[in-house]
Write a protein that holds these residues in place. Structure first.
Motif, short mmCIF file in Angstrom:
data_model
loop_
_atom_site.label_atom_id
_atom_site.label_comp_id
_atom_site.label_asym_id
_atom_site.label_seq_id
_atom_site.Cartn_x
_atom_site.Cartn_y
_atom_site.Cartn_z
N ARG A 10 -9.82 -0.02 4.32
CA ARG A 10 -9.07 1.10 4.68
C ARG A 10 -7.50 1.00 4.35
O ARG A 10 -6.98 -0.17 4.33
N PRO A 12 -3.75 2.61 4.79
CA PRO A 12 -2.99 3.49 5.70
C PRO A 12 -2.40 4.70 5.21
O PRO A 12 -1.97 4.76 3.84
N TYR A 23 -6.11 6.50 8.61
CA TYR A 23 -6.41 5.55 7.40
C TYR A 23 -7.16 6.36 6.62
O TYR A 23 -8.05 7.29 6.86
#
Length: 86
Positions: A10, A12, A23
């Motif tokens: 993931r 940000p 995400y």
């Protein structure tokens, strides 16, 4: 589907005030040498499959929105999603 491990990453996404907003979920093969062998359709399919079957999406995203990149082909031809991971 081939039996291989897939890592779900993931990344940000921040708003203009530098607050964590969401995400982007990303596909990463466990064996980095395999990355050139995957096309965008398969990568997106695997992200979806892993995000919703291998874990709790709320936990993965920390309760924030989660974004996934789609190829034009997957958006226009959703059945390809199932075919590409079979």
């Amino acid at each position: 589907m081939t039996d291989q491990s897939v890592l779900l990453a993931r990344q940000p996404i921040y708003d203009t005030q530098q607050n964590l907003f969401a995400y982007e979920l990303l596909f990463r093969p466990e064996d980095k040498g395999d990355m050139p062998d995957f096309d965008g359709n398969i990568a997106t399919s695997r992200v979806l499959l892993n995000a919703f079957t291998e874990g709790d999406i709320e936990k993965i995203s920390g309760g924030l929105p989660a974004f996934i990149n789609f190829t034009k082909e997957l958006l226009l031809s959703p059945p390809h999603l199932i075919q590409s991971i079979s």
